[in-house]
Structures are given as structure tokens and as C-alpha cells.
Design a protein around this motif. Structure first.
Motif, PDB file in Angstrom:
ATOM      1  N   PHE A 786     -41.894  -7.855   0.163  1.00  0.00           N
ATOM      2  CA  PHE A 786     -41.363  -7.314   1.405  1.00  0.00           C
ATOM      3  C   PHE A 786     -42.412  -6.475   2.115  1.00  0.00           C
ATOM      4  O   PHE A 786     -43.033  -5.586   1.519  1.00  0.00           O
ATOM      5  CB  PHE A 786     -40.124  -6.452   1.126  1.00  0.00           C
ATOM      6  CG  PHE A 786     -39.000  -7.229   0.502  1.00  0.00           C
ATOM      7  CD1 PHE A 786     -38.097  -7.926   1.291  1.00  0.00           C
ATOM      8  CD2 PHE A 786     -38.842  -7.249  -0.888  1.00  0.00           C
ATOM      9  CE1 PHE A 786     -37.064  -8.635   0.710  1.00  0.00           C
ATOM     10  CE2 PHE A 786     -37.819  -7.958  -1.475  1.00  0.00           C
ATOM     11  CZ  PHE A 786     -36.919  -8.665  -0.673  1.00  0.00           C
ATOM     12  N   ALA A 787     -42.596  -6.771   3.416  1.00  0.00           N
ATOM     13  CA  ALA A 787     -43.506  -5.984   4.240  1.00  0.00           C
ATOM     14  C   ALA A 787     -42.808  -4.813   4.896  1.00  0.00           C
ATOM     15  O   ALA A 787     -43.440  -3.803   5.222  1.00  0.00           O
ATOM     16  CB  ALA A 787     -44.134  -6.866   5.321  1.00  0.00           C
ATOM     17  N   ALA A 788     -41.493  -4.890   5.119  1.00  0.00           N
ATOM     18  CA  ALA A 788     -40.761  -3.808   5.793  1.00  0.00           C
ATOM     19  C   ALA A 788     -39.320  -3.818   5.302  1.00  0.00           C
ATOM     20  O   ALA A 788     -38.799  -4.843   4.856  1.00  0.00           O
ATOM     21  CB  ALA A 788     -40.809  -3.964   7.305  1.00  0.00           C
ATOM     22  N   VAL A 789     -38.675  -2.633   5.401  1.00  0.00           N
ATOM     23  CA  VAL A 789     -37.264  -2.459   5.066  1.00  0.00           C
ATOM     24  C   VAL A 789     -36.594  -1.795   6.262  1.00  0.00           C
ATOM     25  O   VAL A 789     -37.000  -0.720   6.688  1.00  0.00           O
ATOM     26  CB  VAL A 789     -37.071  -1.608   3.801  1.00  0.00           C
ATOM     27  CG1 VAL A 789     -35.590  -1.367   3.536  1.00  0.00           C
ATOM     28  CG2 VAL A 789     -37.724  -2.277   2.595  1.00  0.00           C
ATOM     29  N   LEU A 801     -31.318   6.473   3.108  1.00  0.00           N
ATOM     30  CA  LEU A 801     -32.449   7.304   2.689  1.00  0.00           C
ATOM     31  C   LEU A 801     -32.720   7.154   1.201  1.00  0.00           C
ATOM     32  O   LEU A 801     -33.878   7.103   0.765  1.00  0.00           O
ATOM     33  CB  LEU A 801     -32.172   8.774   3.028  1.00  0.00           C
ATOM     34  CG  LEU A 801     -32.179   9.138   4.508  1.00  0.00           C
ATOM     35  CD1 LEU A 801     -32.010  10.636   4.687  1.00  0.00           C
ATOM     36  CD2 LEU A 801     -33.460   8.675   5.191  1.00  0.00           C
ATOM     37  N   GLU A 802     -31.677   7.052   0.388  1.00  0.00           N
ATOM     38  CA  GLU A 802     -31.872   6.866  -1.045  1.00  0.00           C
ATOM     39  C   GLU A 802     -32.516   5.508  -1.340  1.00  0.00           C
ATOM     40  O   GLU A 802     -33.400   5.403  -2.204  1.00  0.00           O
ATOM     41  CB  GLU A 802     -30.537   6.985  -1.765  1.00  0.00           C
ATOM     42  CG  GLU A 802     -29.934   8.387  -1.717  1.00  0.00           C
ATOM     43  CD  GLU A 802     -28.521   8.431  -2.282  1.00  0.00           C
ATOM     44  OE1 GLU A 802     -28.062   9.517  -2.618  1.00  0.00           O
ATOM     45  OE2 GLU A 802     -27.878   7.354  -2.370  1.00  0.00           O
ATOM     46  N   LEU A 803     -32.076   4.476  -0.618  1.00  0.00           N
ATOM     47  CA  LEU A 803     -32.668   3.151  -0.826  1.00  0.00           C
ATOM     48  C   LEU A 803     -34.148   3.152  -0.456  1.00  0.00           C
ATOM     49  O   LEU A 803     -34.991   2.649  -1.201  1.00  0.00           O
ATOM     50  CB  LEU A 803     -31.895   2.112   0.008  1.00  0.00           C
ATOM     51  CG  LEU A 803     -32.485   0.692   0.027  1.00  0.00           C
ATOM     52  CD1 LEU A 803     -32.495   0.095  -1.371  1.00  0.00           C
ATOM     53  CD2 LEU A 803     -31.703  -0.193   0.992  1.00  0.00           C
ATOM     54  N   ILE A 804     -34.484   3.730   0.690  1.00  0.00           N
ATOM     55  CA  ILE A 804     -35.884   3.732   1.138  1.00  0.00           C
ATOM     56  C   ILE A 804     -36.740   4.587   0.213  1.00  0.00           C
ATOM     57  O   ILE A 804     -37.896   4.246  -0.081  1.00  0.00           O
ATOM     58  CB  ILE A 804     -35.944   4.227   2.590  1.00  0.00           C
ATOM     59  CG1 ILE A 804     -35.426   3.104   3.513  1.00  0.00           C
ATOM     60  CG2 ILE A 804     -37.347   4.646   2.983  1.00  0.00           C
ATOM     61  CD1 ILE A 804     -35.453   3.440   4.964  1.00  0.00           C
ATOM     62  N   VAL A 815     -43.274  -0.734   4.945  1.00  0.00           N
ATOM     63  CA  VAL A 815     -42.842  -0.071   6.178  1.00  0.00           C
ATOM     64  C   VAL A 815     -41.336   0.207   6.078  1.00  0.00           C
ATOM     65  O   VAL A 815     -40.560  -0.689   5.729  1.00  0.00           O
ATOM     66  CB  VAL A 815     -43.162  -0.945   7.404  1.00  0.00           C
ATOM     67  CG1 VAL A 815     -42.548  -0.340   8.667  1.00  0.00           C
ATOM     68  CG2 VAL A 815     -44.666  -1.087   7.552  1.00  0.00           C
ATOM     69  N   ALA A 816     -40.927   1.451   6.370  1.00  0.00           N
ATOM     70  CA  ALA A 816     -39.533   1.870   6.186  1.00  0.00           C
ATOM     71  C   ALA A 816     -38.958   2.316   7.518  1.00  0.00           C
ATOM     72  O   ALA A 816     -39.534   3.161   8.199  1.00  0.00           O
ATOM     73  CB  ALA A 816     -39.427   2.995   5.162  1.00  0.00           C
ATOM     74  N   LEU A 817     -37.790   1.735   7.914  1.00  0.00           N
ATOM     75  CA  LEU A 817     -37.112   2.084   9.154  1.00  0.00           C
ATOM     76  C   LEU A 817     -35.642   2.360   8.844  1.00  0.00           C
ATOM     77  O   LEU A 817     -35.042   1.714   7.983  1.00  0.00           O
ATOM     78  CB  LEU A 817     -37.205   0.962  10.200  1.00  0.00           C
ATOM     79  CG  LEU A 817     -38.602   0.581  10.715  1.00  0.00           C
ATOM     80  CD1 LEU A 817     -39.234  -0.464   9.807  1.00  0.00           C
ATOM     81  CD2 LEU A 817     -38.508   0.039  12.142  1.00  0.00           C
TER      82      LEU A 817
END
Length: 861
Positions: A786-789, A801-804, A815-817
């Protein structure tokens, strides 16, 4: 007619014998006075002299014990030093004889004769374990015991110190552990030369530690005694056993120069972890630059002396205590009567001063004569003339012109309950209204005196003014009511926030699929028109959700771009929709439609509150004006609330020609729950909301008002520099992904499907999950895929927030959004701490999502 006499005050009533005895006991002579009495001083001086004599004797005995132990240790260290000198002399003689025989050509190394000579001389030396002949390269030429393994001699200090030294000079090396032996051996070395005078190697004698320690174990004077062999520079060479209590400072143990024997006491940590004195006795050797040092812990040496000191000291203190107690008792009995009389008089004077300082009044009521006794302060509290006596009354303090009927009834009920239930006292607060004076609240406390049959003889007590306390209590009650209202608002806000969150997810799916349907509908067709109407309704619903979320939050909101011009127009429409026809309302939008970054909902609420306040101030007829403008401030300017720094500012002016604001209200105008309308309406939250919104935006407030001249309030917000302007939404439309895998997580399946479709069209490979736990398991299985979440925040079991935070911990480069309508107080800080790189507002703006992905995924690193 004989004049009526007032009853005797309670302070003048006689006390019974028990009470008198208690009063006298409380006024006993002071101990300081008793200690200065000659009957006490003389016995104490005699006892003190005896105790001092015992102390001197104990100190002398202690010094004698230490001196005796010093002499014993000094004698033993001298004997051990002489024994070590003898052993060293024998070893030096054997090594010197060996060197002279080799130099004279009597025999040569590495021959049967050499082996026999070395074995014979090693066996004759005390404590010797090995004797070696080393060549100039530290190789073994001959050994007394050839079966022993040899250490590395070329790196040893005894080899280097003897190599090239003068003939006949002996050297002692540091204790060395020989291979196969646990205890270290003491190496002695001396150079040897060939018959032609050339240096050929070193003679080494390896001896047991008994060579220097001698028979210390057999001669140990006490279990705590320790032996250490030092070099002349204070460096430790050998010790009988490790000791944590030996001082580590080399200077402390450095043998004195030119002194053969010495003793001293130093401080060192003991075996119990505490610092004790350490008794040292040393003696220098004659054959080597060494010194033998013996030590004992003074704490152990003086153990018996301390026991004797405790016994003697305890006896002395007990004798002194008995003498002191008997002397004090004798002096106390002598002065008892005199001090009791004086103390009683002082207590009476103190009581009178205390009542005067406390501003308390004294009162008494005689039920038989229906007469009152009132002290001057009590007459002042009730509004009576200070020189006149109180009129009679059928009950205690029951004057209708001063105390209301309800308060008189409460007082009678409290007194009756006190008399009937035989409680210790009673307390009642009355509202007293003296003629010509403002009302005051007086708290009464009293008790009844009864005869032997239990009949009431007298009521007596005190009173003091509690008007300030009642006022504070009333203010606290009002504040508590405001707090209850605030809690109701908080509960409603939480309910609104929950409803808005769920509705927001539904609305996001409607708007997202609606936009896609509009893009697919033929231009100008009826379907396109229907979809456009649906999207317009969705946008209005989006505004409604934003207001509901703003009502439900309790802290600073998210910082998102917003257009203040559109928000002011919308707030104006809501504020003036029901204004009477006699009100002239005008809105001027002079400012450009510039974009700001901040909490747009907070700005909208602030503008709406100001406009509604102005509408209510105008009433049925008047003028109302709102103006949005920009200005450039050249120099610092201090306003009513805050200040302006040089730069460009956006201003919102709301003014009316209503009654204005009284000057007394201005200091508290921005306080929460403070309202100038009283019970006529208003929660007192309006201007507090305005102030919070402006403060969070780093702005300022200007106020111009006066009674009967209207009110003008201007909000100033800083404008960003032109270089900091955001790119237009359409600039990122030409960009597309490059097949990156993007994880999409949302508990709303429709939103997951919508996001997957959009990302797939933009060139990404989306992987959607409506369960955060399943999404985490998938990421945990292949973190590098995975490149981004892109995740929602509010989800069951596992928040966004817990997942990221888990994903970033496993793959720091992902990358986290986060997409959310409102995450709560300080959500931006919490998101940044969890590793979130961008926070997107829901419903999602596709252009904003594309721009963020372009910036985070394909920007130059």
C-alpha cells in the motif's frame, strides 16, 4: 410602678464547681515560667553537671579504645612488613645468585643443570610456585616446573620493568593470574646478562600471595580486619579480600614520604551502606617500594563502647527526666493558685475583645419576664437605639416591625425543636428590616438553660451579619443554574454531533454519486436538471450538517479553506428573514471573494450571532447595517479586544441604532453566560462564541457603543499574503495516479464504493474495506503493497487514528489521510501525533482529494 429590671446576662451567671475546676485547669502556669523558678533550676543544674561528667568519661573511654586499637594494628603491620621484607629478600637473593652464575659462566640456560638449579631454588623460596628464565623476547628458555602453562610474558609489566635494567635490580609486578589457577600470583623479576655483559633476558619468580600477605589470616585480630599492600604512590597492589568500605581516593592512602609507620582515621562506606570511620595503620617495607596497611571499621571497634554509652546515657537521661518532673511538679503546685486567678481575669478580657473584634452580638431572653438583654452590637444588628433597651416580646427576638412573620415562625420552630429534642444548640438565619435601613441577614445561634426539672429558664446566644454570605450563596445558586443550562447545551450538542455524523456519511454518498450521475447525464437533458436539483439540495444539507457539528463541538474546529463572503451572505439571509417592515436592513459586500484558512463554521456562527443581536437591539423600527471589507494596516493598532499588526485584514462591521450598551456591562460583555437582557431572553453565549471564533483566528474585536447611540462591532481577521494563496481547484484535474495501491476504509459501504470508483478513474488501484479490523489485517499481511491509506475517523471497534497509527508503525513511509466532518477537540494535533499527513473534510471535495494525493505521492522528495 417599679421599673422592670433586665435579666442577668449569661456571662455573669455563676458556674458550678466542675465548670470552675475546668476553667482553672485550662489556666495552669506556663512551663516557661516554671523552668525559670529557682526550685527547678538548681536540681537541673546539678543533674546536668552529672550528665556532663558521664559524657566526658565516655568520650575518654572511646579515645582510649581507638588508641589501643591503633597500637595493636601498628604492631601487626610492622610484623607483617618485616615478614614480607624477609620473603622478598630471599627471592631477590635467589634471583641475584642465578644472574651472577649465568654471567660468570657457571652454567648456561636450557641445559639439565639449569633446570635442576631453578627447581632447587624455587623449592627453597617461601611461597614460590614457578621460576623462569626468559630471553630478551620474553620467550621461556628454562622453567623450574615445566608442566605449568605460561601466560603472555611479553605484555607483562614485570618483564618490561626488568628488561634492560641495572644488574641486580629486582622488580615487583602486578598480581597476575597464571593459566589454570584461580588465585593471582605475585611476579618478581630481575635482568640477567651473558658473560660478555650483554642483556639476554629476565629472571621471573612467580610466588603465591602469601609472599606479601604472610600469615595475616592466622594473625587476623578481628573478622573485620583487612590487609592491603600499596605502592609508594598509593596504587593498590594486593589485598587480603575485596572490601567495599576501603576509600577509593588514592591520596587518602598514600604512604607519607620519609615515614616508616603511620596511623590515621578516614571516612568510608561500611558494609551496611552507611559512612563510618576507618582506622588505618601502615608500615613501609625496606626491600621494596611498598607499604603494608591494616584497617578496621571504627563502628565495629566501638560496638561494646556504644552499648555502654547507651546504658549510661539512658540512665542519666532517666535520672534527669525524673528530677525535672519532680521539680516542675513542685513549682507548679506553688504557683497554681496565683496563676489561676490571673488567667481567669485574662480570659474574661480576651472574650470581651474577641466578641468586639468578631462583630458578634450577644442576646438573652427570659421567658418568665418576656424581657431581652441585647449587647450594643446586637442592638445595632436589629436596628435599635444603642442607649435604649429592647421592648418586651412574647417570644425570643420576635418584633413584627423588624422580622417577618415567616422568619418569626421559623425561629419559634427551631427553638421548640431544640427544647423538645434537647439538642445542643440551634441556628437560624433571619431577614431583619430595621426602620429606615436596608434589609440585612442575621444568623442566630443559641441554646437554652434548664432547671433540675428540665424547665426552660433562659435562652442565650450570639448573632452576626451574614448578608455577604447570603449574597455569595445567591450568586452561586444563579451560577449553578447557568451551569445546568450549559450542561443541557452540551448534551444537546453531543446528540446533534452524533446525528450529524451519521447524516454526513449518507450525505457524502448522495453528493458523490450525484456528481458522478451529473457527469454521465447528457448536457441539457431533464435528467441532468434533476440531478442538479438533487446536488443543490445536498449542498444545503451539507451546510445544515456543518451547523449541527458546530453546535455539538466544544473546542477549536478543523482548519479548512472557506469563503467568508458566501458565509456572510448566508448569515445575513438567516438573520433578517423575519425583521419587521420598519427596520432598514442593508448588507454591503465590499471585499473580494478571497479564501481564508480556518474554521468557517465558527466564523459563520460569529457573524450570525452579531447580526441577530443587532436585529434584537433595533426592535420594530430602526437601521441595521452589515459590511464586509478589507483594509491595510500601516502600523500597530490597539482595539477594544486585541490589536492589529501591520498587514492586510478582513473586517466585518455590524451596527445598529438601538439603545446601546450601558458602560457597567462592558467589562463583562464577553463572559460566558453573561447577558444584558436578564430574564427577557438570551443565554449569554452569543458574544462569547464571537470572541472564541475571533481569538482562534488570531483576530481582534473593535466596539463602539454608548447609551441611546447604538452599537457597532467590527470583527478583524488577518488575510494571508498573496504568495500564500491556494491553487485553483481545477489546476490538479490534469494529474492522475500511476497505479499506486490506496487503501480506502469507511464504515459506510456506499462511500467505500464511491471512493474506489473515483480513485480507479484517477489511475490508482483502490482496495476498499468497510471494517477497520479487516483493513488492518490486510495491511499487516502486506505492508509494502500500500502506498497510501485513506480512512474515516469515527468507526466501530477501531478508529481511523488508531488504524493509521498502527499502519505508520509498521510502514513509516505510507501516506496517511483522514476524512472526517469533525474529530473533536484538538483533532488536528492528535492526528499529527498519530502520523496523519492531511485531514479532509466530509463530504469529500474531489479536487481537494486529488491535489492532496498529488502533493503527497508524486511531489519531489
Amino acid at each position: 410602678m417599679a421599673p422592670e429590671q433586665a435579666p442577668t446576662p449569661i456571662s455573669e451567671l455563676s458556674l458550678d464547681d466542675g465548670a470552675a475546676g475546668a476553667a482553672a485547669a485550662a489556666r495552669a502556669p506556663r512551663w516557661r515560667e516554671l523552668l525559670l523558678d529557682r526550685a527547678v533550676i538548681l536540681p537541673l543544674l546539678i543533674a546536668a553537671c552529672l550528665v556532663a561528667g558521664l559524657g566526658v568519661g565516655l568520650a575518654t573511654l572511646r579515645q582510649q579504645l581507638l588508641d589501643s586499637e591503633e597500637r595493636m594494628l601498628a604492631a601487626l603491620s610492622s610484623a607483617l612488613a618485616d615478614q614480607a621484607d624477609s620473603a622478598l629478600a630471599a627471592a631477590q637473593t635467589a634471583m641475584q645468585a642465578t644472574a651472577e652464575e649465568i654471567a660468570g659462566g657457571a652454567w648456561t640456560p636450557d641445559t639439565p643443570v639449569a633446570a635442576a638449579v631453578l627447581r632447587a631454588r624455587a623449592a627453597a623460596l617461601p611461597a614460590a610456585r614457578q621460576m623462569l628464565l626468559l630471553d630478551a623476547r620474553a620467550r621461556v628458555l628454562q622453567a623450574a616446573d615445566g608442566s605449568l602453562d605460561e601466560p603472555a610474558h611479553d605484555r607483562a609489566d614485570y618483564f618490561h620493568s626488568a628488561a634492560g635494567a641495572a644488574p641486580g635490580s629486582a622488580h615487583i609486578g602486578a598480581p597476575t593470574t597464571w593459566p589454570g589457577h584461580r588465585t593471582p600470583w605475585i611476579p618478581l623479576s630481575m635482568p640477567w646478562y651473558s658473560p660478555d655483559g650483554r642483556h639476554h633476558g629476565v629472571i621471573v619468580v612467580a610466588a603465591d600471595t602469601a609472599l606479601l600477605l604472610g600469615g595475616f589470616d592466622r594473625r587476623r585480630p578481628a573478622p573485620d580486619a583487612r590487609l592491603r599492600v600499596l605502592r609508594t604512590d598509593g596504587t593498590p597492589l594486593l589485598e587480603s579480600e575485596p572490601s567495599s568500605g576501603w576509600p577509593q581516593r588514592a591520596g587518602t592512602l598514600r604512604p607519607p614520604t620519609g615515614v616508616a609507620a603511620w596511623t590515621q582515621i578516614v571516612d568510608a562506606p561500611g558494609d551496611d551502606g552507611q559512612t563510618h570511620g576507618l582506622l588505618l595503620a601502615g608500615h613501609a617495607m625496606q626491600r621494596a617500594p611498598l607499604a603494608v596497611v591494616l584497617s578496621r571499621d571504627t563502628h565495629v571497634v566501638l560496638a561494646d563502647w556504644r552499648l555502654q554509652a547507651w546504658l549510661v546515657g539512658g540512665f542519666a537521661l532517666a535520672a534527669l527526666l525524673v528530677t525535672t518532673v519532680l521539680s516542675l511538679r513542685h513549682a507548679r503546685e506553688q504557683r497554681w493558685r496565683e496563676h489561676s486567678q490571673r488567667d481567669l481575669q485574662r480570659q474574661r478580657e480576651r472574650a470581651a475583645r474577641a466578641f468586639a473584634a468578631a462583630r458578634e452580638g450577644l442576646w438573652e431572653w427570659d421567658p418568665a419576664s418576656e424581657r431581652h438583654y441585647l449587647s450594643p452590637r446586637m442592638r445595632e444588628l436589629l436596628g435599635f437605639d444603642a442607649s435604649a433597651s429592647a421592648p418586651p416580646a412574647t417570644h425570643a427576638l420576635s418584633w413584627p416591625e423588624r422580622v417577618s412573620q415567616d422568619d418569626r415562625r421559623r425561629l419559634r420552630e427551631a427553638i421548640d425543636a431544640h427544647v423538645r429534642e434537647r439538642t445542643r444548640d440551634f441556628s437560624v438565619t433571619l431577614r431583619v428590616t430595621p426602620p429606615g435601613e436596608p434589609p440585612r441577614h442575621v444568623r442566630l445561634r443559641g441554646q437554652g438553660l434548664r432547671d433540675a426539672q428540665g424547665q426552660l429558664l433562659l435562652l442565650a446566644g450570639t448573632a452576626y451579619d451574614v448578608s455577604d454570605e447570603v449574597a455569595v450563596s445567591e450568586a452561586a445558586r444563579r451560577l449553578d443554574e447557568q451551569l445546568q443550562r450549559a450542561r443541557q447545551f452540551e448534551a444537546l450538542g453531543a446528540l446533534a454531533g452524533g446525528v450529524a455524523h451519521d447524516f454526513n456519511n449518507v450525505l457524502a454518498a448522495i453528493l458523490g454519486f450525484g456528481e458522478r450521475a451529473r457527469a454521465l447525464a447528457p448536457e441539457g437533458s431533464a435528467l441532468a436538471g434533476h440531478v442538479q436539483h438533487m446536488l443543490s439540495a445536498g449542498e444545503r444539507g451539507k451546510t445544515l450538517v456543518a451547523r449541527m457539528m458546530a453546535f455539538g463541538r466544544t473546542g477549536q474546529g478543523l482548519r479548512q479553506p472557506y469563503r467568508p463572503r458566501a458565509l456572510v451572505q448566508e448569515a445575513w439571509t438567516l438573520a433578517v428573514q423575519d425583521v419587521p417592515e420598519g427596520v432598514d436592513a442593508r448588507l454591503d459586500l465590499d471585499a473580494d471573494d478571497q479564501e481564508l484558512v480556518g474554521d468557517g463554521v465558527a466564523f459563520f456562527e460569529a457573524a450570525l450571532n452579531l447580526m441577530r443581536n443587532a436585529v434584537q437591539a433595533v426592535g420594530e423600527r430602526g437601521t441595521l447595517r452589515a459590511r464586509l471589507f478589507t483594509e491595510t494596516v500601516e502600523g500597530p493598532r490597539v482595539l477594544w479586544q486585541g490589536s492589529l499588526r501591520p498587514g492586510r485584514w478582513l473586517g466585518l462591521l455590524v451596527e445598529d441604532d438601538g439603545p446601546g450598551i450601558e458602560p457597567a456591562h462592558l467589562p463583562r460583555l464577553l463572559e460566558p453566560f453573561y447577558s444584558t437582557r436578564g430574564a427577557q431572553g438570551g443565554t449569554g453565549l452569543g458574544l462569547a462564541v464571537v470572541h472564541a471564533a475571533v481569538r482562534d483566528a488570531h483576530g481582534a474585536i473593535e466596539l463602539r457603543t454608548a447609551p441611546s447611540e447604538g452599537t457597532a462591532i467590527t470583527l478583524h481577521l488577518p488575510l494571508p499574503e498573496p504568495a500564500a494563496a491556494h491553487p485553483a481547484p481545477g489546476e490538479a484535474t490534469a494529474w492522475s495516479g500511476q497505479g499506486e495501491v490506496v487503501m480506502v476504509v469507511d464504515d459506510e459501504p456506499a462511500l467505500v464504493a464511491l471512493l474506489e470508483e473515483h480513485l480507479a478513474e484517477r489511475g490508482f488501484e483502490p482496495r476498499g474495506f468497510s471494517d477497520a479490523e479487516r483493513a488492518w489485517r490486510a495491511f499487516e499481511a502486506e505492508p509494502s503493497l500500500f502506498a497510501a491509506v485513506l480512512s474515516d475517523q469515527a468507526m466501530p471497534r477501531l478508529s481511523g487514528l488508531e488504524l493509521i497509527e498502527r499502519c505508520r508503525r509498521l510502514s513509516p513511509g505510507v501516506v496517511a489521510l483522514i476524512a472526517t466532518a469533525y474529530g473533536g477537540t484538538d483533532f488536528g494535533a492528535r492526528a499529527s501525533a498519530a502520523g496523519v499527513q492531511a485531514v479532509l473534510a466530509k463530504p469529500l471535495d474531489w479536487a481537494e482529494l486529488d491535489a492532496v494525493l498529488q502533493r503527497l505521492l508524486h511531489a519531489p522528495r
